[in-house]
Write a protein that holds these residues in place. Structure first.
Motif, short mmCIF file in Angstrom:
data_model
loop_
_atom_site.label_atom_id
_atom_site.label_comp_id
_atom_site.label_asym_id
_atom_site.label_seq_id
_atom_site.Cartn_x
_atom_site.Cartn_y
_atom_site.Cartn_z
N LYS A 1 0.83 -1.21 0.00
CA LYS A 1 0.00 0.00 0.00
C LYS A 1 0.86 1.26 0.00
O LYS A 1 0.47 2.29 -0.53
N ASP A 2 2.03 1.17 0.63
CA ASP A 2 2.93 2.31 0.75
C ASP A 2 3.83 2.48 -0.49
O ASP A 2 4.72 3.31 -0.49
N GLY A 3 3.62 1.65 -1.50
CA GLY A 3 4.38 1.80 -2.74
C GLY A 3 5.59 0.90 -2.88
O GLY A 3 6.38 1.07 -3.82
N TRP A 4 5.75 -0.06 -2.00
CA TRP A 4 6.88 -0.97 -2.06
C TRP A 4 6.52 -2.20 -2.87
O TRP A 4 5.38 -2.65 -2.87
N THR A 5 7.51 -2.77 -3.52
CA THR A 5 7.37 -4.06 -4.20
C THR A 5 8.11 -5.09 -3.36
O THR A 5 9.28 -4.88 -3.01
N ILE A 6 7.43 -6.17 -3.03
CA ILE A 6 8.07 -7.23 -2.26
C ILE A 6 8.95 -8.03 -3.21
O ILE A 6 8.47 -8.55 -4.22
N THR A 7 10.23 -8.10 -2.91
CA THR A 7 11.19 -8.78 -3.78
C THR A 7 11.64 -10.12 -3.23
O THR A 7 12.09 -10.98 -3.98
N HIS A 8 11.54 -10.28 -1.91
CA HIS A 8 11.97 -11.52 -1.26
C HIS A 8 11.00 -11.84 -0.12
O HIS A 8 10.65 -10.96 0.66
N GLU A 9 10.66 -13.11 -0.02
CA GLU A 9 9.79 -13.56 1.07
C GLU A 9 10.05 -15.03 1.34
O GLU A 9 9.37 -15.88 0.77
N PRO A 10 11.09 -15.32 2.07
CA PRO A 10 11.96 -14.47 2.88
C PRO A 10 13.20 -14.02 2.11
O PRO A 10 13.52 -14.55 1.04
N LEU A 11 13.90 -13.08 2.70
CA LEU A 11 15.21 -12.65 2.22
C LEU A 11 16.23 -13.55 2.92
O LEU A 11 16.32 -13.55 4.15
N ILE A 12 16.95 -14.33 2.15
CA ILE A 12 17.86 -15.34 2.71
C ILE A 12 19.28 -14.80 2.76
O ILE A 12 19.79 -14.26 1.76
N LEU A 13 19.91 -14.96 3.92
CA LEU A 13 21.28 -14.53 4.13
C LEU A 13 22.11 -15.70 4.62
O LEU A 13 21.65 -16.49 5.45
N PRO A 14 23.35 -15.84 4.12
CA PRO A 14 24.19 -16.94 4.60
C PRO A 14 24.68 -16.69 6.02
O PRO A 14 24.94 -15.56 6.41
N PHE A 15 24.76 -17.76 6.79
CA PHE A 15 25.26 -17.66 8.16
C PHE A 15 25.90 -18.98 8.54
O PHE A 15 25.22 -20.01 8.61
N ALA A 16 27.20 -18.94 8.77
CA ALA A 16 27.97 -20.14 9.10
C ALA A 16 27.70 -21.21 8.04
O ALA A 16 27.84 -20.94 6.86
N ASP A 17 27.30 -22.42 8.44
CA ASP A 17 27.03 -23.48 7.48
C ASP A 17 25.55 -23.57 7.13
O ASP A 17 25.10 -24.59 6.61
N THR A 18 24.81 -22.54 7.41
CA THR A 18 23.36 -22.56 7.18
C THR A 18 22.94 -21.23 6.57
O THR A 18 23.70 -20.60 5.86
#
Length: 138
Positions: free
Chosen positions: A17-34
């Motif tokens: 509604k505020d004008g944003w486009t959802i690009t990731h759901e979820p946004l995945i980030l690397p962390f250690a071995d996961t």
């Protein structure tokens, strides 16, 4: 995939509604071995400028749950996700999405306000009834 927070879809709709486009759901980030999953990644095109990108972690803070443990968990997640974003996507700021109720009650506590200010935590405050964003702090 982690379970969605109670207000996840509400915040998603408020961003759109505020004008944003959802690009990731979820946004995945690397962390250690996961990997870790930030609830949402979004972007908004600004006329004459490159797109603005953000990451949003949604937190419930529902009545009846222990405030200390909920805040502690949220704060820890926020700090970890922000550090990972600073390393892998430094142009993408992280926002903690909280309801108006949480902002007016829990986040008006002097200690929590000081922690939020001193840690430069960014808040996205939303109204779950109207599914709108009411504040961006800062």
């Amino acid at each position: 995939m982690a379970r969605k927070d109670f207000y996840h879809d509400c915040v998603r709709r408020a961003l759109v509604k505020d004008g944003w486009t959802i690009t990731h759901e979820p946004l995945i980030l690397p962390f250690a071995d996961t990997r870790v999953e930030v609830d949402l990644g979004a972007q908004r095109a600004e006329q004459g400028h490159s797109a603005i990108i953000i990451a949003v972690e949604v937190k419930n803070f529902l009545a009846g749950r222990p405030v200390v443990s909920e805040y502690q968990k949220s704060y820890g997640q926020y700090q970890l996700y922000r550090e990972l974003l600073n390393r892998f996507e430094p142009a993408r700021p992280l926002y903690l999405a909280i309801s108006e109720y949480a902002y007016q009650t829990i986040f008006h506590d002097d200690v929590i306000r000081t922690i939020v200010r001193d840690s430069n935590m960014k808040l996205l405050v939303f109204d779950p009834l109207t599914e709108t964003i009411t504040q961006w702090n800062p």
